[in-house]
Design an enzyme around this catalytic site. Structure first.
Site, PDB file in Angstrom:
ATOM      1  N   ARG A  44       0.825  -1.218   0.000  1.00  0.00           N
ATOM      2  CA  ARG A  44       0.000   0.000   0.000  1.00  0.00           C
ATOM      3  C   ARG A  44       0.860   1.270   0.000  1.00  0.00           C
ATOM      4  O   ARG A  44       0.566   2.245  -0.689  1.00  0.00           O
ATOM      5  CB  ARG A  44      -0.949  -0.039   1.210  1.00  0.00           C
ATOM      6  CG  ARG A  44      -1.855   1.143   1.454  1.00  0.00           C
ATOM      7  CD  ARG A  44      -2.710   1.601   0.299  1.00  0.00           C
ATOM      8  NE  ARG A  44      -3.285   0.581  -0.521  1.00  0.00           N
ATOM      9  CZ  ARG A  44      -3.445   0.702  -1.844  1.00  0.00           C
ATOM     10  NH1 ARG A  44      -3.044   1.804  -2.481  1.00  0.00           N
ATOM     11  NH2 ARG A  44      -3.963  -0.271  -2.547  1.00  0.00           N
ATOM     12  N   LYS A  68       1.125  25.642  -4.393  1.00  0.00           N
ATOM     13  CA  LYS A  68      -0.091  24.994  -3.869  1.00  0.00           C
ATOM     14  C   LYS A  68       0.083  23.481  -3.848  1.00  0.00           C
ATOM     15  O   LYS A  68      -0.629  22.740  -4.548  1.00  0.00           O
ATOM     16  CB  LYS A  68      -1.294  25.424  -4.706  1.00  0.00           C
ATOM     17  CG  LYS A  68      -1.552  26.932  -4.614  1.00  0.00           C
ATOM     18  CD  LYS A  68      -2.752  27.379  -5.434  1.00  0.00           C
ATOM     19  CE  LYS A  68      -2.967  28.882  -5.245  1.00  0.00           C
ATOM     20  NZ  LYS A  68      -4.077  29.410  -6.071  1.00  0.00           N
ATOM     21  N   LYS A  89       3.401  40.361  -4.769  1.00  0.00           N
ATOM     22  CA  LYS A  89       1.961  40.239  -4.981  1.00  0.00           C
ATOM     23  C   LYS A  89       1.240  41.505  -4.555  1.00  0.00           C
ATOM     24  O   LYS A  89       1.875  42.444  -4.059  1.00  0.00           O
ATOM     25  CB  LYS A  89       1.443  39.023  -4.210  1.00  0.00           C
ATOM     26  CG  LYS A  89       2.180  37.737  -4.561  1.00  0.00           C
ATOM     27  CD  LYS A  89       1.670  36.569  -3.741  1.00  0.00           C
ATOM     28  CE  LYS A  89       1.040  35.537  -4.670  1.00  0.00           C
ATOM     29  NZ  LYS A  89       0.576  34.361  -3.929  1.00  0.00           N
ATOM     30  N   GLU A 108       3.437  40.205  -9.665  1.00  0.00           N
ATOM     31  CA  GLU A 108       2.085  39.799 -10.034  1.00  0.00           C
ATOM     32  C   GLU A 108       1.258  41.048 -10.287  1.00  0.00           C
ATOM     33  O   GLU A 108       1.189  41.936  -9.425  1.00  0.00           O
ATOM     34  CB  GLU A 108       1.491  38.968  -8.894  1.00  0.00           C
ATOM     35  CG  GLU A 108       0.069  38.522  -9.145  1.00  0.00           C
ATOM     36  CD  GLU A 108      -0.481  37.678  -8.001  1.00  0.00           C
ATOM     37  OE1 GLU A 108       0.246  36.779  -7.525  1.00  0.00           O
ATOM     38  OE2 GLU A 108      -1.608  37.932  -7.570  1.00  0.00           O
ATOM     39  N   ASP A 127      -2.427  37.916 -13.516  1.00  0.00           N
ATOM     40  CA  ASP A 127      -3.336  37.143 -12.686  1.00  0.00           C
ATOM     41  C   ASP A 127      -4.760  37.227 -13.200  1.00  0.00           C
ATOM     42  O   ASP A 127      -5.323  38.326 -13.319  1.00  0.00           O
ATOM     43  CB  ASP A 127      -3.265  37.657 -11.249  1.00  0.00           C
ATOM     44  CG  ASP A 127      -3.991  36.728 -10.288  1.00  0.00           C
ATOM     45  OD1 ASP A 127      -3.980  35.498 -10.539  1.00  0.00           O
ATOM     46  OD2 ASP A 127      -4.554  37.219  -9.307  1.00  0.00           O
TER      47      ASP A 127
END
Lengths: 281, 281, 281, 281, 281, 281
Positions: F102, F137, F169, F199, F220
Site C-alpha cells: 500500500r 499549492k 503580490k 504579479e 493574474d
C-alpha cells in the site's frame, strides 16, 4: 590533568556508525552462520606502536546490541602501547562481538592515530616549552572527538569553533582597514567576553597588534629566523603561536625559536589510523 | 559512468559540521568586524595536484546561511587539477563566505584526498584489468561520502555495510566448522538474495570454496607468488580479490598476478586531505 | 569517589526546558524592556540549608543564548550549603541572565532537593553500614539526572532500568511457579551476564532464594523485627535490601536490623525542590 | 469545562520514559521468565485518597509494545478516588503489562499528585472567589503535562512560558527606571498583543501600576493585612494576584483578603506522587 | 459526536510545511518590502461551497512566527460554508500573515476538500443506514489528518494502519489455502485482541466466512445485484462492507442493497482541494 | 534533460508513510498468516493510461524491511504507460511484499497522477512555445516530490518556496505604495541575488513594471484577449506568465495568446492518483 572523554559525542557518533554499517537488516552474514546464544572471548590488540584514545567507544558500541557482551579496558586513553599489546578484552555474545567489531576498530583506530601523531610531536618539542595545538581542520562531525584525541596525546585544544574565541584573519583585517580597526570592532561588540587572537603575516602587523595590547598573535607561515625575530619583538607581551608548513621534521626548529605554541592542521585532517585488530579466543 | 553524488548524506554532514563550528552563537569574529551587506568575491583553489571530489557540498553549505552567497563550480567531481587551479568561484555576502570557508574546505579537502589516493592507485594498475576497491574501514558517519569519493577516483565500491552483501570471515568459518558449512548456512537463510564472498587464508580453503561453487573469494594477506597460484587454481571459476598489506609501491605487482580486484583500507582510514584554500578578490 | 555528572542528559533536558519556556517567540517581556547590550552581575543563592546538585546545568543553559553570559560555580555538586550561601556568580548579558533564570533554578532546585533528601537519610543511618539506594520511581525523562542527584547526596544507585539488572518480583515468581523456577529461567537465558535480585514477601521465600544461591534479595514491606530475623537467616550469604514504607523517621531502626541496603522511592518520586533564587547586583 | 489532555506531550514523554527504562535491550527479567503469549488481567489501584490525572498515558504506553494489551479507564481525569479504588483495568500480554507497569505508574502517579494537591487548595478557598494558579516552577520537560494536572485539579493555568504573556518583575522595573517606564516599553514593542502583568513589592508600586492602567498585578510576598489594603486601593480596577510563602495552612486567610487569584509554585515543584499500584488477577 | 482534531499531527505537518516553504532564509519578498511592525487585518474566505476541516492548523501556523498574529475561527470544523463565507479572521503582524498565508491555505484547503467530498457522499446515501468509510489510500505522511477530515465530513474511519485491525485479503487466503485457514491462523496468533475482516470476491467465499463466524466481510468489486444477494445470504450475521468502483453517481444504488458500509479510496487519494483565499483589509 | 529524483525526500516520506501504516506492531494480518521465509513474485501494473513518476520509491520502501525483497523497474519515470502495462516486477519475501504494497502504491500513484495531469496539459499546448509551470499549492510535506513529478510530466518548476525567488503580490505592492516602490525595496535589500517577478492585475500595472525593467511578470486572472494585449505591450521585454482559472479545456487558448508560461495550482493541489495495483504470481 587527564582530559574528560566527551561521552555524548561518542554516543552520537557510535549511533551514526552503527546505522550506516547495519542498515535496517543488520549483519546478514553473522545472523545466518553464528547461532544466537553462542559465547565468545576476544581481545582488541594493537598491531603497531602508538598512543591509545577513544576506548570509551567500546562499551558504548556493545551496549547497543540486544545480546549482551562486555569489555574490560586494558589500555586506558593515553596509554603508550607496543605492537602486540592488548587494548581491551571482550566477552559475551559471539553475534554481538562479530557485528560490532568494525565500528569499534574504526573509531578507536582513528582517534588513536590522532593521539599517536600528537604524542610524537609533543615528544619532538620536549623541553622547549612550546605547546602543541590543533586547529578547526577536523573531520566534519567528529570535531569534539578529534580534539579530545589531541588532548589525550598531550596537545592543547585551540578554539572549538567560530563561537568560543575570536581569531582575526587577513580578510577580517582587510574589511576593517587595519589590525587596530578590527580589534576595536571586536572590543566594541563583545567587550572581554571572549579571548582574542590576531593572525599576522608580517612583523609590521605584529608590532601593530602589540601596540594595541592584543593578548595573542598567530604567526602565519613564517620561517624559523623570522619567528625568532617575532619573539624578540614581542618580549613576552603576548602569546605567540606559529602555524603553517610545520612538519614532524621541522617542528623542533620552530619550537626552539621561543614561540609559545605551534598549531598543526594535519594532526586531524590527515591523520593515519592506528592499526588495531580483533583476535578471537 | 559517473557516480551520483549522495546529496542527502552531504546535507546531513554539512548540517552537523556547521552545528559544531557555529554553535548557538555563530562566527563571533566575522559578526563583529564585517558589516552585514558587505559583498565579496572569492575562489577556492587547490594548493597541490589532485583529483577533486565533493564539490556538491559547496552550494549546500552556502544555502544554509541567511545572507545569500552562491558558487560556480569550475572543477566538477573527477577533475584532475594542478596546484593553483581554481575549483570554484564564490560571490555574495562576505559574512557568509568567511563563516562558511572552513566547513567547505574541510569536507571537499577530505573527499578530494580520498579521490586523489584512489586515482593514484588506479593509474598504478592501469592495463592489468584489476579493479581497485574500498573496504568498510571508513570514518564513522562519513561512509557514503567516502565511498562516493573512491568511485570518483575511479575505484569500485565494495559492500556498503554488513547488510547488503555476505562476507564470510575466519570467525564465521570457525563457528560453522568449515567453509562449506558456513556457505550452506548462508544459502539456507538467504537463498540467493545477496552476493556471497568468502575470505580465505590458504589455498586449501580456496579449493574448498571452489568445490562448493562460491562466486567470490577474498585472498587475505597473500604474497604475489601465492596469489599467482590462487589465480591458476581458480581458472576463472570465481572472482578473486586480494587484500591486506598492499601499498602504492607494491600494488602493481599484486595486480599483475591476475587477481580480479584489490581492496585497500587505507584509501579511507588513512587518507591525507587535499590542500585547498580560499582566496579573496 | 565523586559521581560523574551525566552531561549529555543535562544538555538534552536543558534543551527541552528552554524550548517549552521560550517557545518560538522568546522572552517577550525582557526583549521589550531590557536593551540588548546591557550587562548585569547576579548570584544564585540558596534560600535554605541543603545539598547542592546539578550546577553543571548553569553554564549549559547560558551557552544556548546568543548574547554571552558566564557563570562561576561557587558550590560544586555535593556541597552542603546554608540559607544565604552563594551557589554561583553570573555575569554578562542582562537579557540572557533574566531569560535563563527560571530554567536554571528549576533544574538545580529539583536535583538539589533530591540530593538534600538523600543526604538527610544517609546521615540518619550513619555508622550502621546500610547503604541508601534509589528506585525506578523517577520523573519520566529525568532518570539519569535524578539518579545522579541521589549519588551526589551520598546514595548508591540501584539498577538504571529494566535492561541492566534482573529483579524478580512476585508476578515473575507466579509465572514461573516458584522462586527457584524463576531464577533458573533467568540463568538459562542470560548466564551470569547480569546481577540478579529476588523480591520476597516472606521468610520462607528468602530461604528458598538462599537455597539456590541467589546473590541479592529485596525484602518487601517487612517490619524491623522480621528484617532482623531475615538477617539472622541469611547469615551473610546474600545481600539483603529492605524496601517499602520506610521514612526518615524510621529509617535508622530499619538500618539497625543489619540489612545491607535500604531503597526509598520517595527520594525521587516525591522530592521537594530546594529553594534557590537569583539576586541581581 | 474539562481541560483537554495534551496528547502530543503525553506521547513525547512516554517515549522518553520507555527509552530510559528499557534501553536497547528491554526488560531482561520478564523476557527470561514470562513466556511470550501468556495472557494476564490486572488493575491499577490507588493506595490513597486523591484526584486522578494523566490516565491518557496508560493506553499510550501500552500501544508502544509489540504484544497487544489494552486498558479500560475506570477513573477518568478529575475523578476523586478513595484508597483501594480502581483507576483502570488492564488485559492482554503479560510481558507487556509487566514491562509497562512502572512507566505507567510513574507518570499517572506524579500528575495525580499535582491534581490532588491542587484540589486540596481549591477546596480550602471554596466560596472566596479566589482562583488557584500555577507558576513556571515546573519540572523541566513536563510543563504542559503538569499544567494540565493543575487544571484537572480545578486550578487555573498562569502563562505557559516566557512567550505568551508579559510579566514585568523587579529586574525589568530596575532596567526601565520605573513601573511606568517598563510598561510603556512593552506597549511600544507589542501593542496589546499579549496580556501584561506587573509584579510589585510595595503598595506604592501598586498605585503606580494603577495610575497607568495596568490590567493585572502580582503582589509578591505580602502578608494578609497588606493584601487587604491592596484590595482596598485597587477597588476592582485591576486583577490582583497574591504569591509567595502561601501554604495549604494559610491559603484561606489569603483568599479572604479579596484577591482575585493566588499562585503557588509548590503545586508543581514539590508535588508528592499519588501512591498507585498494579494488582494482578 | 464531534471527532477530536489530531493536534500533534497538525503540529508535525505544519512544521514540515513551513520548513519546505521558508527554507533557511525565510520569505525574502515580504522581508524586503513590508516593514517589521506593520499591522494587518485579513480574512480567510471560501471561494466555493463546501465543508470546512482543519482550521486548527491556522493558529498553529501563526504561533510559529516570531512577530505575533492571531486568528478567530468563524467556521469551525464541520461547518457547511457557501462561496464567500468567512472561515477565519486574522490580525497582527503583516509580515507573519503574508508569510504564513500559503501554508495555512494549502492545509485547510486540502482537508476541507476531503470533508466536502465525504459530506457529499454521506448526503447521497442519507436514509439508507449505510456508513461511509475511508481506506488506507491516503497521502503519505498525512493519514491521521485525512482520516480526521473524513470524520469531520460525516464518514467513519476504517482501520488506521496495518497494526490496529486484521483485514484478510486474497493473497493472505492464498497463502493459507482457504478463508477458514487464514482466519484460524489469525485466531491462533492474536486471539480476539483485534477486529477481523475478510475480503471476498465471490458469494461462495462469503458463505465460507459466515460458516466460521467471521464478524465482518468486505465485498470487493461486486455489482448491486450481487451485493443484494450477499445481504440476503448474510441475514445480519456479519457486518457487510462494499468496496471498489463506487462513485458519487452510483453510491446510492450500492447503499440501497442493504450493505452496512461502503468504503471509498478516492475520498483521500484523489481529493480536490477546496478553494480558499486570503483577503486583506 | 531528465530531472533528478529527490532521493532524500523519497527516503523521508517513505519513512513517515511506513511509520503511520505499520505503527509499533507491524502488519498483524500478514504476520499471523504468511510464514516467514515464504517467497513471492508480483508485478505492479497500471490500471489506466498515464505517465509514471516516483518509481524510485519502490526499492526504498522494500529496503526498509528486514526480510529481503527486490524490484526491477520496467517503466522508468517519464514513461507513458497504457492500462495493463507493468511498472515494476517484484520478488522476494512474501511478508515484505504484502506489507509494503500500500505504501508503494500510494506514493507512486499520487506522483504518477501529477505527472499524468502535467503531461496532458503539456500536450495540449504543444507547438505554442508556452511552458507549463507548477505553484506553491502543493501537499504539505510533499513539495519536493510533487514538483519533481511535474518536471517528469514535462512541466517546469516555479520557485520552490518563499526563500529562492521574489514574487511581489498585491499585498506587497499595497505595503510599498506602488509596483516601483516594491521593486526598489527588493533591489535595495537583495541586489540581484534572486530572480524577481511581479504579479499584476491590470495592464496599467504591467506598464509600470516594464518601465522599471522588471524581468518577469505574472498576469493574474486575465482573459485571453487581455493576455493578448499584454503580450503586445510587453514586446518581449519581460517574461509573461498567465495564472488563475486555467483548465485543460482552455489552456491552449491561453497559450496561443503568446505568453511565455502558464502556471496551474491544480496540477498539485487537486491531482487525482493514477490507479495502480499489485498482482501476485
Amino acid at each position: 590533568m587527564k582530559p574528560a572523554a566527551p561521552l555524548a559525542d561518542f554516543a552520537r557518533i557510535v549511533q551514526a556508525a552503527l546505522a550506516e554499517d547495519l542498515g535496517e537488516r543488520g549483519d546478514i552474514t553473522t545472523e545466518a552462520i553464528v547461532p544466537a546464544g553462542t559465547g565468545m572471548k576476544a581481545v582488541i590488540r594493537s598491531r603497531e606502536d602508538g598512543c591509545i584514545a577513544g576506548v570509551d567507544a567500546i562499551p558504548i558500541v556493545l551496549a547497543r546490541f540486544s545480546e549482551p557482551a562486555s569489555a574490560q579496558i586494558v589500555a586506558a586513553d593515553g596509554t603508550e602501547v607496543r605492537a602486540g599489546d592488548i587494548v581491551a578484552t571482550l566477552s559475551g555474545s559471539a553475534q554481538t562481538l562479530l557485528s560490532a567489531e568494525r565500528v569499534m576498530l574504526n573509531l578507536v583506530g582513528r582517534l588513536s592515530g590522532i593521539a599517536t601523531a600528537t604524542a610524537a610531536v609533543v615528544r619532538a618539542v620536549a623541553g622547549t616549552g612550546a605547546a602543541i595545538k590543533d586547529t578547526r581542520k577536523t573531520t566534519p562531525g567528529l570535531r569534539m572527538l578529534e580534539k579530545y584525541a589531541v588532548a589525550v596525546g598531550g596537545g592543547v585544544n585551540h578554539r572549538f569553533g567560530l563561537y568560543d574565541a575570536v581569531l582575526i584573519k587577513d580578510n577580517h583585517i582587510a574589511a576593517a582597514g587595519s589590525v587596530a580597526g578590527a580589534v576595536s570592532r571586536v572590543r566594541a561588540r563583545w567587550g572581554d567576553a571572549f579571548p582574542v587572537q590576531v593572525e599576522v603575516d608580517t612583523l609590521a602587523q605584529l608590532e601593530e597588534a602589540l601596540a594595541i595590547g592584543v593578548g595573542a598573535v598567530l604567526l602565519d607561515n613564517m620561517a624559523p629566523d623570522v619567528l625568532r625575530r617575532a619573539v624578540a619583538i614581542a618580549r613576552g607581551r603576548c602569546h605567540l603561536e606559529a602555524s603553517g608548513g610545520i612538519t614532524l621534521a621541522n617542528v623542533r626548529a620552530v619550537a626552539e625559536t621561543g614561540v609559545d605554541s605551534i598549531s598543526l592542521g594535519w594532526l586531524t585532517h590527515s591523520a593515519r589510523s592506528l592499526d588495531l585488530g580483533l583476535d578471537v579466543g
